[in-house]
Scaffold this motif. Structure first.
Motif, PDB file in Angstrom:
ATOM      1  N   SER A 217      -7.378   4.680  -1.326  1.00 21.46           N
ATOM      2  CA  SER A 217      -5.971   4.305  -1.358  1.00 21.46           C
ATOM      3  C   SER A 217      -5.071   5.528  -1.180  1.00 21.46           C
ATOM      4  O   SER A 217      -4.087   5.492  -0.430  1.00 21.46           O
ATOM      5  N   LEU A 218      -5.429   6.621  -1.844  1.00 22.88           N
ATOM      6  CA  LEU A 218      -4.600   7.817  -1.775  1.00 22.88           C
ATOM      7  C   LEU A 218      -4.654   8.460  -0.391  1.00 22.88           C
ATOM      8  O   LEU A 218      -3.650   8.979   0.099  1.00 22.88           O
ATOM      9  N   ARG A 219      -5.812   8.403   0.259  1.00 21.47           N
ATOM     10  CA  ARG A 219      -5.920   8.957   1.615  1.00 21.47           C
ATOM     11  C   ARG A 219      -5.006   8.207   2.576  1.00 21.47           C
ATOM     12  O   ARG A 219      -4.415   8.797   3.481  1.00 21.47           O
ATOM     13  N   GLU A 220      -4.908   6.892   2.412  1.00 17.77           N
ATOM     14  CA  GLU A 220      -4.035   6.114   3.282  1.00 17.77           C
ATOM     15  C   GLU A 220      -2.580   6.537   3.111  1.00 17.77           C
ATOM     16  O   GLU A 220      -1.838   6.664   4.087  1.00 17.77           O
TER      17      GLU A 220
ATOM     18  N   ASN B 239     -21.209   8.907  -4.988  1.00 13.96           N
ATOM     19  CA  ASN B 239     -21.697   7.704  -5.663  1.00 13.96           C
ATOM     20  C   ASN B 239     -20.935   7.389  -6.949  1.00 13.96           C
ATOM     21  O   ASN B 239     -21.521   7.149  -8.004  1.00 13.96           O
ATOM     22  N   ASN B 240     -19.600   7.376  -6.835  1.00 15.64           N
ATOM     23  CA  ASN B 240     -18.754   6.973  -7.959  1.00 15.64           C
ATOM     24  C   ASN B 240     -17.755   5.953  -7.416  1.00 15.64           C
ATOM     25  O   ASN B 240     -16.806   6.325  -6.724  1.00 15.64           O
ATOM     26  N   GLY B 241     -17.987   4.668  -7.713  1.00 10.28           N
ATOM     27  CA  GLY B 241     -17.188   3.603  -7.136  1.00 10.28           C
ATOM     28  C   GLY B 241     -15.717   3.678  -7.487  1.00 10.28           C
ATOM     29  O   GLY B 241     -14.856   3.447  -6.637  1.00 10.28           O
ATOM     30  N   VAL B 242     -15.403   4.014  -8.730  1.00  9.61           N
ATOM     31  CA  VAL B 242     -14.005   4.099  -9.150  1.00  9.61           C
ATOM     32  C   VAL B 242     -13.301   5.213  -8.386  1.00  9.61           C
ATOM     33  O   VAL B 242     -12.187   5.036  -7.863  1.00  9.61           O
ATOM     34  N   LEU B 243     -13.952   6.368  -8.294  1.00 13.37           N
ATOM     35  CA  LEU B 243     -13.373   7.498  -7.578  1.00 13.37           C
ATOM     36  C   LEU B 243     -13.179   7.167  -6.103  1.00 13.37           C
ATOM     37  O   LEU B 243     -12.145   7.498  -5.507  1.00 13.37           O
ATOM     38  N   THR B 244     -14.138   6.477  -5.505  1.00 19.94           N
ATOM     39  CA  THR B 244     -14.052   6.114  -4.094  1.00 19.94           C
ATOM     40  C   THR B 244     -12.852   5.229  -3.821  1.00 19.94           C
ATOM     41  O   THR B 244     -12.108   5.443  -2.854  1.00 19.94           O
ATOM     42  N   GLU B 245     -12.621   4.227  -4.661  1.00 18.52           N
ATOM     43  CA  GLU B 245     -11.489   3.327  -4.465  1.00 18.52           C
ATOM     44  C   GLU B 245     -10.163   4.055  -4.633  1.00 18.52           C
ATOM     45  O   GLU B 245      -9.220   3.838  -3.860  1.00 18.52           O
ATOM     46  N   LEU B 246     -10.067   4.911  -5.632  1.00 17.16           N
ATOM     47  CA  LEU B 246      -8.837   5.677  -5.848  1.00 17.16           C
ATOM     48  C   LEU B 246      -8.530   6.571  -4.654  1.00 17.16           C
ATOM     49  O   LEU B 246      -7.396   6.653  -4.180  1.00 17.16           O
ATOM     50  N   MET B 247      -9.566   7.235  -4.162  1.00 14.05           N
ATOM     51  CA  MET B 247      -9.369   8.170  -3.066  1.00 14.05           C
ATOM     52  C   MET B 247      -9.054   7.456  -1.765  1.00 14.05           C
ATOM     53  O   MET B 247      -8.259   7.937  -0.951  1.00 14.05           O
TER      54      MET B 247
ATOM     55  N   GLU C 161       0.814  -1.211   0.000  1.00 13.27           N
ATOM     56  CA  GLU C 161       0.000   0.000   0.000  1.00 13.27           C
ATOM     57  C   GLU C 161       0.852   1.266   0.000  1.00 13.27           C
ATOM     58  O   GLU C 161       0.334   2.367  -0.158  1.00 13.27           O
ATOM     59  N   GLY C 162       2.150   1.107   0.200  1.00 13.08           N
ATOM     60  CA  GLY C 162       3.031   2.271   0.231  1.00 13.08           C
ATOM     61  C   GLY C 162       3.222   2.859   1.610  1.00 13.08           C
ATOM     62  O   GLY C 162       3.881   3.889   1.757  1.00 13.08           O
ATOM     63  N   LEU C 163       2.662   2.203   2.646  1.00 10.80           N
ATOM     64  CA  LEU C 163       2.781   2.740   3.997  1.00 10.80           C
ATOM     65  C   LEU C 163       4.099   2.339   4.662  1.00 10.80           C
ATOM     66  O   LEU C 163       4.564   3.028   5.572  1.00 10.80           O
ATOM     67  N   LEU C 164       4.670   1.221   4.220  1.00  7.27           N
ATOM     68  CA  LEU C 164       5.924   0.741   4.787  1.00  7.27           C
ATOM     69  C   LEU C 164       6.948   0.518   3.685  1.00  7.27           C
ATOM     70  O   LEU C 164       6.596   0.328   2.519  1.00  7.27           O
ATOM     71  N   THR C 165       8.200   0.524   4.076  1.00  3.73           N
ATOM     72  CA  THR C 165       9.270   0.061   3.196  1.00  3.73           C
ATOM     73  C   THR C 165       9.941  -1.116   3.903  1.00  3.73           C
ATOM     74  O   THR C 165      10.090  -1.113   5.132  1.00  3.73           O
ATOM     75  N   ILE C 166      10.313  -2.129   3.134  1.00  5.37           N
ATOM     76  CA  ILE C 166      10.974  -3.307   3.689  1.00  5.37           C
ATOM     77  C   ILE C 166      12.337  -3.441   3.017  1.00  5.37           C
ATOM     78  O   ILE C 166      12.427  -3.520   1.782  1.00  5.37           O
ATOM     79  N   GLU C 167      13.388  -3.440   3.837  1.00  5.03           N
ATOM     80  CA  GLU C 167      14.746  -3.489   3.317  1.00  5.03           C
ATOM     81  C   GLU C 167      15.479  -4.698   3.880  1.00  5.03           C
ATOM     82  O   GLU C 167      15.239  -5.088   5.036  1.00  5.03           O
ATOM     83  N   PRO C 168      16.371  -5.293   3.086  1.00  4.37           N
ATOM     84  CA  PRO C 168      17.156  -6.437   3.568  1.00  4.37           C
ATOM     85  C   PRO C 168      17.955  -6.066   4.814  1.00  4.37           C
ATOM     86  O   PRO C 168      18.527  -4.982   4.899  1.00  4.37           O
ATOM     87  N   ARG C 169      17.941  -6.955   5.796  1.00  2.00           N
ATOM     88  CA  ARG C 169      18.693  -6.829   7.052  1.00  2.00           C
ATOM     89  C   ARG C 169      18.215  -5.676   7.938  1.00  2.00           C
ATOM     90  O   ARG C 169      18.713  -5.513   9.042  1.00  2.00           O
ATOM     91  N   ARG C 170      17.287  -4.872   7.455  1.00  2.00           N
ATOM     92  CA  ARG C 170      16.755  -3.785   8.282  1.00  2.00           C
ATOM     93  C   ARG C 170      15.294  -4.032   8.649  1.00  2.00           C
ATOM     94  O   ARG C 170      14.829  -3.637   9.711  1.00  2.00           O
ATOM     95  N   GLY C 171      14.577  -4.715   7.770  1.00  2.38           N
ATOM     96  CA  GLY C 171      13.177  -4.995   8.051  1.00  2.38           C
ATOM     97  C   GLY C 171      12.249  -3.885   7.594  1.00  2.38           C
ATOM     98  O   GLY C 171      12.568  -3.133   6.675  1.00  2.38           O
TER      99      GLY C 171
END
Length: 230
Positions: free
Chosen positions: A168-171, A158-166, A72-82
């Protein structure tokens, strides 16, 4: 906060094994809330062993949850660092704010055009609860109601595509806004009230302008709260 000292939960631990959803999904939801509330700040390491002990589960669902949040882009995972809470470049932050402001503007405009009495009443109720939470200093309740406000506004649009995009972006932009959310809590809810009033009035252009400005105001607060570059 040192990586070795995770915050201690103030409520009774959830018995995750009694839940019917996959453990990794439950854990990712819990960690997501803690990240977006600012409890885990940008750059904070999430150590599998510590989380496993705190939540009373094995490392396997913890690892799966961390991978979900990384996707989701909230975390980064790096070798040996986690895993650690994602550090966003200035350019990435600017790009995300630019896109979110545009989408929030469209969402508010559609909401004003498609409003109905029932959903407007629900928004007003959330808005009133938010004012109370801010006045009482209830951080967790404020964060929850903030998300509800935006979700309900999306329901009216009432726009499903817009709701899903937003969603994810809000997170992802939550990484930017979480540290300054409580500092500008009252302003947040004043801006929500203005957006709602424009939606109720059916003024799509004004609702769009206010929603875009709301995002840019949050971005400015984030920029002001950042420590100066070395």
């Amino acid at each position: 906060m040192p990586a070795s000292s995770l915050p201690v939960a103030t409520t009774s631990p959830v018995k995750l094994g009694e839940q019917h959803r996959p453990l990794s999904a439950i854990i990712s939801d819990t960690l997501r809330e803690r990240i977006l509330s600012g409890e885990f700040p940008t750059g904070h390491r999430l150590v599998e062993g510590h989380l496993s002990e705190e939540m009373g589960v094995s490392r396997i669902p913890i690892r799966e949850a961390l991978r979900l949040l990384a996707a989701e882009g909230l975390l980064t995972i790096e070798p040996r660092r986690g895993a650690s809470v994602a550090l966003l470049s200035d350019q990435m932050a600017h790009d995300m704010v630019e896109v979110r402001a545009t989408l929030e503007g469209l969402n508010a405009k559609l909401a004003a055009q498609r409003r109905d009495d029932k959903t407007v009443a629900r928004l007003q109720d959330v808005l009133d609860q938010g004012k109370t939470a801010v006045n009482d200093g209830h951080t967790e309740r404020f964060v929850e109601l903030n998300a509800q406000f935006h979700e309900l506004l999306a329901t009216i649009a009432n726009n499903g595509v817009l709701t899903e995009l937003m969603r994810s972006l809000r997170e992802r932009t939550g990484l930017l806004f979480a540290p300054s959310n409580m500092q500008r809590a009252r302003q947040n809810w004043e801006e929500h009230a203005q957006i709602l009033q424009a939606v109720i009035a059916g003024n799509g252009e004004l609702a769009s302008l206010l929603a875009m400005q709301h995002v840019h105001n949050a971005a400015q607060a984030y920029a002001a709260s950042r420590p100066p570059a070395p």
